[in-house]
Structure formats: structure tokens, C-alpha cells
Design a protein around this motif. Sequence first.
Motif, PDB file in Angstrom:
ATOM      1  N   ASP A  68    -118.730  54.930  42.770  1.00 29.39           N
ATOM      2  CA  ASP A  68    -118.056  55.934  41.938  1.00 29.39           C
ATOM      3  C   ASP A  68    -116.817  56.487  42.622  1.00 29.39           C
ATOM      4  N   LEU A  69    -116.855  56.591  43.941  1.00 36.41           N
ATOM      5  CA  LEU A  69    -115.679  57.083  44.664  1.00 36.41           C
ATOM      6  C   LEU A  69    -114.558  56.048  44.638  1.00 36.41           C
ATOM      7  N   TYR A  70    -114.902  54.779  44.721  1.00 33.80           N
ATOM      8  CA  TYR A  70    -113.872  53.736  44.623  1.00 33.80           C
ATOM      9  C   TYR A  70    -113.222  53.745  43.246  1.00 33.80           C
ATOM     10  N   LEU A  71    -114.032  53.840  42.204  1.00 37.28           N
ATOM     11  CA  LEU A  71    -113.475  53.869  40.851  1.00 37.28           C
ATOM     12  C   LEU A  71    -112.552  55.064  40.654  1.00 37.28           C
ATOM     13  N   LYS A  72    -112.884  56.159  41.292  1.00 36.29           N
ATOM     14  CA  LYS A  72    -112.011  57.342  41.229  1.00 36.29           C
ATOM     15  C   LYS A  72    -110.661  57.045  41.862  1.00 36.29           C
ATOM     16  N   GLN A  73    -110.663  56.304  42.970  1.00 35.33           N
ATOM     17  CA  GLN A  73    -109.396  55.928  43.616  1.00 35.33           C
ATOM     18  C   GLN A  73    -108.549  55.059  42.686  1.00 35.33           C
ATOM     19  N   LEU A  74    -109.196  54.122  42.004  1.00 36.17           N
ATOM     20  CA  LEU A  74    -108.465  53.277  41.058  1.00 36.17           C
ATOM     21  C   LEU A  74    -107.821  54.128  39.968  1.00 36.17           C
TER      22      LEU A  74
END
Length: 300
Positions: A68-74
Motif C-alpha cells: 500500500d505504501l508503494y502504491l501511494k508513491q506511484l
Amino acid sequence: MSSYEHGMTRRRFAAGFVAALSATGLSGAMAEVVSPRMSIDTHAHVFHRGLKLAPGRRYAPDYDAPLDLYLKQLDQNGITNGVLVQPSFLGTDNSYLVECLKATNGRLRGIAVVDPAVSPDELRALDRAGVVGIRLNLVGQPLPDLALPEWKALLAQVKALGWQVEVQRNASDLAVFAPKLLDHGVNVVLDHYALPDPKLGVSDPGFQSVLKLGASRRVWVKISAPYRNGADGEQFAKQAYPLLRAAYGVERLLWGSDWPHTQFEAKESYTKNRKFLDELVTDADERARVLASPRELFRF
């Protein structure tokens, strides 16, 4: 609502809007407005501390880098799609990678780490989950003998699946090893500017040999993690990019964030690396091509 759900909502709205415009004959004029060009981050890692670590690992982080944190970065950086690369410290257990791919309904693709003796059935299962290649992180490792039966069988399967082989290794060794991979008919991706000797930069004979591999049209280079190329990594990247562009063409250069920047977390961030791409590729159209061109290679 999660950041991923927000992204899906935006895409559903855009799709509905384009459908409505089609009925009025305006879709051709407006589609580009509501359907932004695909932009792909080709190199990132996700993990958490509860995962089983591989024996003999060189390093393991003491923090979590969850999906979820990676998707937030995207989302925060305007990137539509991403590629998750299996971290070396998790070895050949790709279960968390597969779990993340399945959870994102095609937004992400994966690069797995497998044992050379992996079964064809396991490779096909990874393929169905969204894996599009294998990674050989050979830093600090002996170079494998690709003439051995298990390697020949694995590379034949990789070729049959239409996958890529992603390699992390110093440029001088890549200059010798990458052609051997090409002899097996697979596509090859070289990590992090092909990692020349930081003291030599673009003058490294190994890097100069890697440039010649562009003529094969079956090798791609990731313009990612300049900080892994020495203290002056950004300056090196600015010298390397025009040489790589001339040798490979824009369509075979792949941008990656290298999130969460393992071992460089204190001074690196997703936003910083995305902004550096603007400095590296100053022409906006060329930059958009770099971000969109991995689409076919990664099956988006």
C-alpha cells in the motif's frame, strides 16, 4: 478508501467519460485528456519484516516497505504502473510478490527469483500471476555456468514464456555474461546503468562494451538508482544517458525508482528520484517515451 482504490476509481471515471464521449463523436479529441499516457516504474521492491529471509543473505532491512505504501508513491508521483522485483534477501520464495501482483489487478508486474531447477509448472503459475521475468542478482556471487543442463532448461523455459532475464552485476562482467544469455535467445535487462566501475564511470571499458550490446536489439538498460554508481552517481548518469540513448534508443531505456532505496534510505526518496528523471531527460516528449516504452516488454 486505499490509494489503490482511489486510482481505480479515477480510471473507472475516465473510462466511463470516454464511453460517453464516444456516443457524441468527441472521444477522439478528448481521449488523450482523460486517459493519461502510461508511465511505468520498472524497478521497485516490497517486503515486510514478517517474511522469511533467505539463508546466506548479504543484507536485510529492519523496516517495512508494504504494497500500500508503494502504491501511494506511484499515485503521488503520477506513475500509472509499476514492476516489483523480488528482493535478494527473500530468495526464491516469491509468495509475497505473487500476493501483491494478484491484489492489484494488473497494475503491477513482477520479476521473480527462482532456483535453476524450478519446475515448468511453477514458472507457468508465476506467469499467470503477472510475473514477466527472472532476476539474477549476481553481486558478490559467482557467475553461473549457463552451459549446465539446469540453466539451459531454465533459459529455454524463460524464452518459451517470452520472459526477460534481469541481471545486476558490474559492467565488466556483464560485457561477457550478457552475450552468453543472448545466445540462449532470451531478452536481457541490465540493472542500474550496468554498474560500471565508479572510479571510471563512462570510461570503464566494461561500460563501453555494454554500449555495443545495444546493436542486438534484445538488451534493455535500467536508468535507475544513480546513487548505486558512486558518490557522484547523478553526474555519472548525466554523462551516461546520451551514450545509452545513442546505443540503445529511447525505447530500450527503462526508468525505475528503486524504491525503497535499500541501504540508501536516509538520503533517497521516490519523489527525489522521479524529479531527477526530469533533469536527466529534459525533453518532455522523450521523457514520456522513456516512461511508456516498457509497456510491451512488461506486458502491460
